[in-house]
Design an enzyme around this catalytic site. Sequence first.
Site, PDB file in Angstrom:
ATOM      1  N   ARG A  21      11.032  -2.450 -11.794  1.00 51.65           N
ATOM      2  CA  ARG A  21      11.912  -1.885 -10.766  1.00 51.65           C
ATOM      3  C   ARG A  21      13.491  -2.207 -11.184  1.00 51.65           C
ATOM      4  O   ARG A  21      14.097  -3.325 -11.363  1.00 51.65           O
ATOM      5  CB  ARG A  21      11.631  -2.570  -9.408  1.00 51.65           C
ATOM      6  CG  ARG A  21      10.217  -2.467  -9.135  1.00 51.65           C
ATOM      7  CD  ARG A  21       9.909  -3.299  -7.671  1.00 51.65           C
ATOM      8  NE  ARG A  21       8.610  -3.106  -7.442  1.00 51.65           N
ATOM      9  CZ  ARG A  21       7.763  -3.651  -6.501  1.00 51.65           C
ATOM     10  NH1 ARG A  21       8.476  -4.076  -5.522  1.00 51.65           N
ATOM     11  NH2 ARG A  21       6.480  -3.295  -6.299  1.00 51.65           N
ATOM     12  N   SER A 116       7.933   0.417  -4.232  1.00 52.86           N
ATOM     13  CA  SER A 116       7.340  -0.152  -3.107  1.00 52.86           C
ATOM     14  C   SER A 116       8.434  -0.199  -1.944  1.00 52.86           C
ATOM     15  O   SER A 116       8.918   0.827  -1.493  1.00 52.86           O
ATOM     16  CB  SER A 116       7.005  -1.729  -3.440  1.00 52.86           C
ATOM     17  OG  SER A 116       6.116  -1.954  -2.492  1.00 52.86           O
ATOM     18  N   HIS A 117       8.863  -1.506  -1.521  1.00 50.96           N
ATOM     19  CA  HIS A 117       9.556  -1.675  -0.272  1.00 50.96           C
ATOM     20  C   HIS A 117      11.070  -1.528  -0.616  1.00 50.96           C
ATOM     21  O   HIS A 117      11.923  -1.674   0.477  1.00 50.96           O
ATOM     22  CB  HIS A 117       9.182  -2.902   0.420  1.00 50.96           C
ATOM     23  CG  HIS A 117       9.438  -3.979  -0.627  1.00 50.96           C
ATOM     24  ND1 HIS A 117       8.498  -4.352  -1.447  1.00 50.96           N
ATOM     25  CD2 HIS A 117      10.578  -4.978  -0.590  1.00 50.96           C
ATOM     26  CE1 HIS A 117       8.978  -5.462  -1.841  1.00 50.96           C
ATOM     27  NE2 HIS A 117      10.139  -5.689  -1.716  1.00 50.96           N
ATOM     28  N   ASP A 284       5.127   0.220   4.066  1.00 52.98           N
ATOM     29  CA  ASP A 284       6.168   0.438   3.317  1.00 52.98           C
ATOM     30  C   ASP A 284       6.075   1.767   2.578  1.00 52.98           C
ATOM     31  O   ASP A 284       5.209   2.439   2.665  1.00 52.98           O
ATOM     32  CB  ASP A 284       6.244  -0.659   2.232  1.00 52.98           C
ATOM     33  CG  ASP A 284       4.999  -0.827   1.453  1.00 52.98           C
ATOM     34  OD1 ASP A 284       4.060  -0.005   1.521  1.00 52.98           O
ATOM     35  OD2 ASP A 284       5.410  -1.454   0.228  1.00 52.98           O
ATOM     36  N   ASP A 286       5.149   2.714  -0.453  1.00 54.03           N
ATOM     37  CA  ASP A 286       4.197   3.219  -1.131  1.00 54.03           C
ATOM     38  C   ASP A 286       2.747   2.838  -0.394  1.00 54.03           C
ATOM     39  O   ASP A 286       1.730   3.117  -0.827  1.00 54.03           O
ATOM     40  CB  ASP A 286       4.054   2.661  -2.449  1.00 54.03           C
ATOM     41  CG  ASP A 286       4.017   1.139  -2.491  1.00 54.03           C
ATOM     42  OD1 ASP A 286       4.538   0.590  -1.695  1.00 54.03           O
ATOM     43  OD2 ASP A 286       3.178   0.656  -3.699  1.00 54.03           O
ATOM     44  N   ASP A 288       1.046   0.288   0.588  1.00 63.18           N
ATOM     45  CA  ASP A 288       0.412  -0.863   0.441  1.00 63.18           C
ATOM     46  C   ASP A 288       0.622  -2.023   1.672  1.00 63.18           C
ATOM     47  O   ASP A 288      -0.435  -3.061   1.697  1.00 63.18           O
ATOM     48  CB  ASP A 288       0.155  -1.390  -0.836  1.00 63.18           C
ATOM     49  CG  ASP A 288       1.559  -1.722  -1.416  1.00 63.18           C
ATOM     50  OD1 ASP A 288       2.641  -1.487  -0.944  1.00 63.18           O
ATOM     51  OD2 ASP A 288       1.478  -2.040  -2.602  1.00 63.18           O
ATOM     52  N   ARG A 289       1.721  -2.069   2.079  1.00 65.34           N
ATOM     53  CA  ARG A 289       2.144  -3.410   2.915  1.00 65.34           C
ATOM     54  C   ARG A 289       1.942  -2.780   4.432  1.00 65.34           C
ATOM     55  O   ARG A 289       1.999  -1.379   4.584  1.00 65.34           O
ATOM     56  CB  ARG A 289       3.383  -3.590   2.804  1.00 65.34           C
ATOM     57  CG  ARG A 289       3.951  -4.257   1.668  1.00 65.34           C
ATOM     58  CD  ARG A 289       5.467  -4.753   1.667  1.00 65.34           C
ATOM     59  NE  ARG A 289       5.616  -5.452   0.445  1.00 65.34           N
ATOM     60  CZ  ARG A 289       6.403  -6.336  -0.026  1.00 65.34           C
ATOM     61  NH1 ARG A 289       7.172  -6.698   1.231  1.00 65.34           N
ATOM     62  NH2 ARG A 289       6.762  -6.821  -0.983  1.00 65.34           N
ATOM     63  N   THR A 353       1.757 -15.650  -6.132  1.00 64.98           N
ATOM     64  CA  THR A 353       2.252 -14.310  -5.265  1.00 64.98           C
ATOM     65  C   THR A 353       2.055 -13.413  -6.553  1.00 64.98           C
ATOM     66  O   THR A 353       2.333 -13.279  -7.747  1.00 64.98           O
ATOM     67  CB  THR A 353       3.607 -14.578  -5.095  1.00 64.98           C
ATOM     68  OG1 THR A 353       3.708 -15.532  -4.284  1.00 64.98           O
ATOM     69  CG2 THR A 353       4.341 -13.265  -4.641  1.00 64.98           C
ATOM     70  N   GLU A 372      -1.501 -11.509   1.597  1.00 67.92           N
ATOM     71  CA  GLU A 372      -0.288 -12.343   1.371  1.00 67.92           C
ATOM     72  C   GLU A 372       0.841 -12.289   2.415  1.00 67.92           C
ATOM     73  O   GLU A 372       0.749 -11.503   3.321  1.00 67.92           O
ATOM     74  CB  GLU A 372       0.325 -11.623  -0.036  1.00 67.92           C
ATOM     75  CG  GLU A 372      -0.447 -11.751  -1.060  1.00 67.92           C
ATOM     76  CD  GLU A 372       0.321 -11.187  -2.394  1.00 67.92           C
ATOM     77  OE1 GLU A 372       1.020 -12.014  -3.040  1.00 67.92           O
ATOM     78  OE2 GLU A 372       0.187 -10.061  -2.326  1.00 67.92           O
ATOM     79  N   SER A 374       3.430 -11.709   2.294  1.00 64.83           N
ATOM     80  CA  SER A 374       4.560 -10.496   2.094  1.00 64.83           C
ATOM     81  C   SER A 374       3.824  -9.180   2.640  1.00 64.83           C
ATOM     82  O   SER A 374       4.075  -8.029   2.226  1.00 64.83           O
ATOM     83  CB  SER A 374       4.985 -10.425   0.959  1.00 64.83           C
ATOM     84  OG  SER A 374       3.709 -10.044  -0.172  1.00 64.83           O
ATOM     85  N   LYS A 385      -3.453  -4.090  -2.220  1.00 66.53           N
ATOM     86  CA  LYS A 385      -3.363  -4.192  -0.521  1.00 66.53           C
ATOM     87  C   LYS A 385      -3.526  -2.732  -0.293  1.00 66.53           C
ATOM     88  O   LYS A 385      -2.900  -1.757  -0.902  1.00 66.53           O
ATOM     89  CB  LYS A 385      -2.176  -4.927  -0.255  1.00 66.53           C
ATOM     90  CG  LYS A 385      -0.914  -4.526  -0.844  1.00 66.53           C
ATOM     91  CD  LYS A 385       0.078  -5.603  -0.703  1.00 66.53           C
ATOM     92  CE  LYS A 385       1.418  -5.414  -1.049  1.00 66.53           C
ATOM     93  NZ  LYS A 385       1.644  -5.723  -2.434  1.00 66.53           N
TER      94      LYS A 385
END
Length: 563
Positions: A21, A116-117, A284, A286, A288-289, A353, A372, A374, A385
């Site tokens: 990233r 991601s986020h 988020d 993408d 997954d969260r 993690t 997790e 997160s 996730k």
Amino acid sequence: MIKVVETKPFEGQKPGTSGLRKPVQTFQQPGYLENFIQSILDVSLADVKNRNAVQLVVGGDGRYYSSQAIQTIISMCAANEVGHLIVAHNGIMSTPAISAVIRARNAHGGIILTASHNPGGINGDFGVKYNCANGGPAPDQVTNEIYARSKQIKQYKRLDPSMPDVDVGRIGQHVVKHSGGEMMVDVVDSVDMYLNLLKAIFDFELLRKFVSSKRLLIDAMNGVMGPYVRRIIVQELGASADAAIRCDPLPDFGGHHPDPNLTYAADLVDKMRNGPYDLGAAFDGDGDRNMILGAKGFFVTPSDSLAVLGENLERIPYFRRDRVKGYARSMPTSRAMDQVAKKTGLKCYETPTGWKYFGSLLDAGLVSICGEESFGTGSDHIREKDGLWAVLAWLSVMATMPDDQSNSVESIVRQHWRTYGRCYYCRYDYENCDARSCETMMSTLAAKIAANQLPKTIESDGTTYHVDEAFNFGYTDPVSGEQASNQGLVIQFNGGASRVMFRLSGTGSTGATVRLYIEQMEMDAEKAINGNQEDYIRPLAKVALQLSCLSEFTGRQQPTVIT
Ligand code: G16
């Protein structure tokens, strides 16, 4: 024509917790993306005899620079003689859906374009990660090889830039012909396929009935989840159209930080507090969260969410059919899940993690659910996730309970605390600090821990904390035997009831982010239900700051984000 382009290594192409990233401008440097993609292809195709039989999946969260990156990847895959690409329609496919497609199509792997986020847009971040044939993020061994390759790279292959782009806006088969043969490109829309996967897991009839009597508010934060929320929550489950908010994927996420937590999803929290909703959720960039909120904005910590779902898995048809095998959580995630495991007699694995560490446990059939702190929750249905899965899991738990006050999100969590005790939990993030100061802070604390130089007892706000264990977390994968060291500093007090943990984030793109995790277990049912979070966390946070000298090293007096 296939072109071989001479190149030189770029520094720092080391994948972090989940992929590479960097700021968009970094990726826009000529050759930067190409070098990393060539490194991925060199490593992932190294043992492949017949590249023509290889299928790769390509998609992402649609953030700024995705469209150009996808055409570069198509061109490079063709030039590297990959036989078949499955590309997301308009480049947009959630990370869990990509995992599902890799598995469903028996693909060799996938290239996911997401940070991601992290914020997007021209001044935001871009990211690339590689997932393996099991649908999960590449393990350390593979990402280390990719990094090593990126340091030696001398050339990459692509098609002549005058070749026309593949129209990824048109669903269907495309053929890319080149001097070495041809590559099939399947442009697919994953929403229906992902919906079918969920239908095989959950009881949709029950969910439809339940949703018809409840008010939901689902915030896609202008990330990739919008189309999935509209199709699955609104069309399929029958929630009203205004239950789906910020559902248009935007390359800059509307200028917001697409991170579903109390700070960055504050709008949703406000709407929940002041509105008539029974369940709120955010995802988020993408997808997954997830963050779960109950009526009036009752916040479910991700660690509690994991434990509540773990406790109630058999309310979901998939887990009734296929017995529950075990649980896993990352080290800094609270030990609420462990309390459930004690009751069921199943094992709860503690990993570093990073979702990649769950992969081998899931593949070996040791674990059914993992999560997790997160904001990640998922199961063995895929190897990432899965935000929407978590929402449907919560709805399933609520829908299978008596439809009275006891099936509200808050009542379910409180009942959980009554039965299992409560892990009061909080995370402080100190974002974008000076990297060198943070590294010195961590190494100084690690040295004190190693030399047994921490004080034995510390007083804070009238509570005495006895240090009884302190260590630098390391992990040996019970399946593969792979080892990971230096995965966070842990200090435990008072027989393990209290813990503080420190890590440097592996997902930032500039500077360093210190994460301080604070956990206080309370096994007394009354105190678990009625205690004040602040009273449990504040004294322990002071102890953590004192032991680490965090403010002195970073110059920060306050965290940027508290969750
Ligand atoms: C990634 C990983 C997660 C990890 C998270 C936090 O999430 O997939 O497994 O827990 O980063 O990492 P860190 O604390 O190092 O920033 P995501 O949603 O960013 O892909």
